[in-house]
Design a protein around this motif. Structure first.
Motif, short mmCIF file in Angstrom:
data_model
loop_
_atom_site.label_atom_id
_atom_site.label_comp_id
_atom_site.label_asym_id
_atom_site.label_seq_id
_atom_site.Cartn_x
_atom_site.Cartn_y
_atom_site.Cartn_z
N LEU A 76 0.83 -1.21 0.00
CA LEU A 76 0.00 0.00 0.00
C LEU A 76 0.86 1.26 0.00
N GLY A 77 1.97 1.23 0.72
CA GLY A 77 2.89 2.37 0.73
C GLY A 77 3.50 2.64 -0.63
N LYS A 78 3.93 1.58 -1.31
CA LYS A 78 4.52 1.75 -2.64
C LYS A 78 3.45 2.21 -3.64
N MET A 79 2.23 1.68 -3.53
CA MET A 79 1.15 2.15 -4.41
C MET A 79 0.90 3.64 -4.20
N ALA A 80 0.92 4.07 -2.95
CA ALA A 80 0.63 5.48 -2.63
C ALA A 80 1.64 6.43 -3.27
N VAL A 81 2.89 6.00 -3.40
CA VAL A 81 3.91 6.87 -3.98
C VAL A 81 4.25 6.51 -5.43
N GLY A 82 3.53 5.56 -6.01
CA GLY A 82 3.71 5.22 -7.42
C GLY A 82 4.89 4.34 -7.74
N LEU A 83 5.15 3.36 -6.89
CA LEU A 83 6.25 2.42 -7.13
C LEU A 83 5.71 1.01 -7.29
N ARG A 84 6.49 0.17 -7.94
CA ARG A 84 6.16 -1.25 -8.10
C ARG A 84 7.45 -2.05 -8.04
N VAL A 85 7.37 -3.25 -7.49
CA VAL A 85 8.53 -4.15 -7.42
C VAL A 85 8.39 -5.17 -8.54
N VAL A 86 9.45 -5.29 -9.34
CA VAL A 86 9.47 -6.25 -10.45
C VAL A 86 10.78 -7.02 -10.41
N THR A 87 10.84 -8.10 -11.16
CA THR A 87 12.10 -8.82 -11.28
C THR A 87 13.06 -7.97 -12.10
N PHE B 31 23.03 4.97 -3.83
CA PHE B 31 24.29 5.06 -4.54
C PHE B 31 24.46 4.10 -5.72
N THR B 32 23.51 3.23 -5.97
CA THR B 32 23.66 2.29 -7.10
C THR B 32 22.91 2.82 -8.32
N ASP B 33 23.37 2.43 -9.49
CA ASP B 33 22.78 2.91 -10.75
C ASP B 33 21.30 2.59 -10.87
N LYS B 34 20.93 1.39 -10.50
CA LYS B 34 19.53 0.96 -10.63
C LYS B 34 18.75 1.14 -9.33
N LYS B 35 19.32 1.89 -8.39
CA LYS B 35 18.67 2.18 -7.10
C LYS B 35 18.29 0.90 -6.37
N GLN B 36 19.22 -0.06 -6.36
CA GLN B 36 18.98 -1.33 -5.69
C GLN B 36 19.67 -1.38 -4.33
N GLY B 37 18.94 -1.90 -3.35
CA GLY B 37 19.55 -2.21 -2.07
C GLY B 37 20.14 -3.61 -2.15
N LEU B 38 20.87 -3.99 -1.13
CA LEU B 38 21.45 -5.33 -1.10
C LEU B 38 20.37 -6.39 -1.25
N HIS B 39 19.23 -6.20 -0.57
CA HIS B 39 18.14 -7.17 -0.65
C HIS B 39 17.58 -7.27 -2.07
N ASP B 40 17.56 -6.14 -2.81
CA ASP B 40 17.12 -6.17 -4.21
C ASP B 40 18.10 -6.96 -5.07
N MET B 41 19.38 -6.73 -4.83
CA MET B 41 20.39 -7.46 -5.60
C MET B 41 20.32 -8.96 -5.32
N MET B 42 20.15 -9.31 -4.04
CA MET B 42 20.07 -10.73 -3.68
C MET B 42 18.84 -11.39 -4.30
N ALA B 43 17.71 -10.67 -4.35
CA ALA B 43 16.47 -11.24 -4.87
C ALA B 43 16.30 -10.97 -6.37
N ARG B 44 17.24 -10.25 -6.96
CA ARG B 44 17.17 -9.88 -8.38
C ARG B 44 15.88 -9.12 -8.70
N THR B 45 15.64 -8.06 -7.93
CA THR B 45 14.44 -7.25 -8.12
C THR B 45 14.82 -5.78 -8.33
#
Length: 164
Positions: free
Chosen positions: A99-110, A144-158
């Motif tokens: 709901l928080g991501k929807m409110a600010v216009g974000l989506r999580v994808v692979t 600080f990353t180009d694709k705005k990924q956190g460590l958890h995003d990199m680990m989950a490939r999201t």
């Protein structure tokens, strides 16, 4: 005189498009650090309200029963399960966002722009514990990353992308 449209049944919002590829130029389509913080704060408030209601209901029964040492561990386990299910079910849903991501216009994808599976969303949720254990550096990496990924995003490939 202009005609007034007739009122019919409400039209549901369109389903999300899952072939959403983040832009390749400049990373402008990725959810950055501060917008993700705002989304998380919204989610934390929602989970806090749900947790408070459960605590009052269960805590009230706990006091009436005279208390039990396992109560504290049970509450922690229930909180963990509620958080996991909230994030994993919402991020693997059709909307691909809490709901928080929807409110600010974000989506999580692979990393290929596809909808997350429940298993992938679960892995991402638990990978956040590693991001947190490293003095939250895993979260700060988003800034600080180009694709705005956190460590958890990199680990989950999201990726967290902007949808508006």
């Amino acid at each position: 005189m202009p005609s007034v449209p007739t009122q019919g049944p409400p039209v549901p919002p369109p389903a999300p498009v899952w072939d959403a590829q983040p832009p390749t130029s400049g990373g402008a389509g990725y959810g950055g650090f501060w917008i993700r913080v705002v989304a998380y704060l919204i989610d934390a408030v929602i989970l806090g309200i749900v947790g408070s209601v459960l605590f009052v209901v269960v805590g009230g029964m706990h006091v009436l029963r005279g208390g039990h040492p396992l109560y504290d561990h049970g509450i922690n386990l229930v909180s963990l399960v509620i958080g996991w299910l909230y994030f994993a079910l919402m991020e693997s849903s059709e909307r691909g966002a809490t709901l928080g991501k929807m409110a600010v216009g974000l989506r999580v994808v692979t990393d290929r722009g596809e909808r997350l599976s429940f298993a992938n969303a679960t892995g991402r949720y638990f990978a956040k514990f590693i991001s947190a254990m490293l003095l939250c550096i895993g979260f700060i990496m988003v800034a600080f990353t180009d694709k705005k990924q956190g460590l958890h995003d990199m680990m989950a490939r999201t990726l967290v992308i902007k949808v508006r």
